[in-house]
Design a protein around this motif. Structure first.
Motif, short mmCIF file in Angstrom:
data_model
loop_
_atom_site.label_atom_id
_atom_site.label_comp_id
_atom_site.label_asym_id
_atom_site.label_seq_id
_atom_site.Cartn_x
_atom_site.Cartn_y
_atom_site.Cartn_z
N HIS A 132 0.85 -1.19 0.00
CA HIS A 132 0.00 0.00 0.00
C HIS A 132 0.88 1.23 0.00
O HIS A 132 2.06 1.17 0.35
CB HIS A 132 -0.91 0.02 1.23
N ASP A 133 0.28 2.37 -0.34
CA ASP A 133 0.99 3.65 -0.36
C ASP A 133 2.23 3.55 -1.24
O ASP A 133 2.11 3.17 -2.39
CB ASP A 133 1.28 4.14 1.05
N ALA A 134 3.41 3.81 -0.70
CA ALA A 134 4.63 3.77 -1.52
C ALA A 134 5.31 2.40 -1.46
O ALA A 134 6.43 2.25 -1.92
CB ALA A 134 5.61 4.84 -1.06
N GLY A 135 4.63 1.40 -0.90
CA GLY A 135 5.21 0.07 -0.77
C GLY A 135 5.34 -0.65 -2.09
O GLY A 135 4.67 -0.34 -3.06
N ILE A 136 6.25 -1.61 -2.10
CA ILE A 136 6.50 -2.43 -3.28
C ILE A 136 6.30 -3.89 -2.85
O ILE A 136 6.84 -4.33 -1.83
CB ILE A 136 7.93 -2.23 -3.80
N ALA A 137 5.52 -4.63 -3.60
CA ALA A 137 5.24 -6.03 -3.27
C ALA A 137 6.41 -6.91 -3.71
O ALA A 137 6.33 -7.66 -4.67
CB ALA A 137 3.94 -6.47 -3.93
N GLU A 138 7.50 -6.80 -3.00
CA GLU A 138 8.69 -7.58 -3.27
C GLU A 138 9.00 -8.44 -2.06
O GLU A 138 8.27 -8.44 -1.07
CB GLU A 138 9.88 -6.65 -3.56
N ARG A 139 10.12 -9.12 -2.12
CA ARG A 139 10.60 -9.99 -1.04
C ARG A 139 10.59 -9.22 0.28
O ARG A 139 11.15 -8.13 0.38
CB ARG A 139 12.01 -10.45 -1.38
N THR A 140 9.99 -9.80 1.29
CA THR A 140 9.93 -9.20 2.62
C THR A 140 10.30 -10.25 3.66
O THR A 140 9.83 -11.38 3.58
CB THR A 140 8.51 -8.65 2.91
N ILE A 141 11.14 -9.84 4.61
CA ILE A 141 11.63 -10.75 5.63
C ILE A 141 11.29 -10.16 7.01
O ILE A 141 11.46 -8.97 7.23
CB ILE A 141 13.17 -10.90 5.56
N LEU A 142 10.83 -11.01 7.93
CA LEU A 142 10.57 -10.60 9.29
C LEU A 142 11.23 -11.61 10.23
O LEU A 142 10.95 -12.81 10.14
CB LEU A 142 9.06 -10.54 9.56
N ILE A 143 12.12 -11.10 11.09
CA ILE A 143 12.85 -11.95 12.03
C ILE A 143 12.63 -11.40 13.44
O ILE A 143 12.74 -10.19 13.65
CB ILE A 143 14.35 -12.01 11.69
N GLU A 144 12.37 -12.29 14.39
CA GLU A 144 12.10 -11.91 15.78
C GLU A 144 13.27 -12.31 16.68
O GLU A 144 13.85 -13.38 16.52
CB GLU A 144 10.84 -12.61 16.26
N PHE A 145 13.60 -11.41 17.62
CA PHE A 145 14.60 -11.67 18.65
C PHE A 145 13.95 -11.47 20.01
O PHE A 145 12.95 -10.76 20.12
CB PHE A 145 15.79 -10.71 18.49
N ASP A 146 14.53 -12.05 21.04
CA ASP A 146 13.96 -11.93 22.38
C ASP A 146 14.00 -10.50 22.92
O ASP A 146 13.23 -10.16 23.81
CB ASP A 146 14.66 -12.87 23.36
N SER A 147 14.93 -9.67 22.40
CA SER A 147 15.01 -8.28 22.83
C SER A 147 15.54 -7.42 21.69
O SER A 147 16.17 -7.92 20.76
CB SER A 147 15.93 -8.14 24.04
#
Length: 98
Positions: A47-62
Motif C-alpha cells: 500500500h501507499d509507496a510500498g512495493i510487493a517484493e521480497r519481505t523478511i521478518l525476524i524476531e529476537f527476544d530483545s
C-alpha cells in the motif's frame, strides 16, 4: 522486556547470486544471534509507496539482541557477500512490552 525485530523489504534484486551467497551466510548468523524467522517471501500486499517484493521478518527476544546480531562478525560477513546485490529497506524495530 520488549522483543526486537528485523524488517527487511527488498526493492530490487540486482544480483541473485549475491543474494544466494548472503542467504547461505545470514541464516546461521541470525540463528546464532537468537533470531527466529517469522516470514520470508510471504504473500505481500503493498500500500501507499510500498512495493510487493521480497519481505523478511525476524524476531529476537530483545531489541538489544537484534542490534547485537546485526553487529556480529558472522552477519557482517553475510552483508559483505551481499554487497550491491540488492536494494532494500532494512530496519531494526523494538516491539511493544509484553
Amino acid at each position: 522486556m520488549a522483543k526486537g525485530y528485523w524488517v527487511s523489504a527488498y526493492r530490487t534484486i540486482v544480483h541473485p547470486e549475491k543474494l544466494a551467497a548472503y542467504n547461505e551466510l545470514a541464516a546461521p548468523a541470525v540463528a546464532a544471534g537468537g533470531g527466529r524467522l517469522l516470514a520470508i517471501d510471504s504473500r505481500v500486499v503493498a500500500h501507499d509507496a510500498g512495493i510487493a517484493e521480497r519481505t523478511i521478518l525476524i524476531e529476537f527476544d530483545s531489541f538489544e539482541q537484534a542490534v547485537a546480531a546485526h553487529a556480529s562478525d558472522a552477519y557482517q560477513k553475510a552483508l559483505a557477500a551481499l554487497a550491491d546485490g540488492v536494494e532494500r529497506d532494512f530496519r531494526i524495530v523494538e516491539g511493544l512490552d509484553d
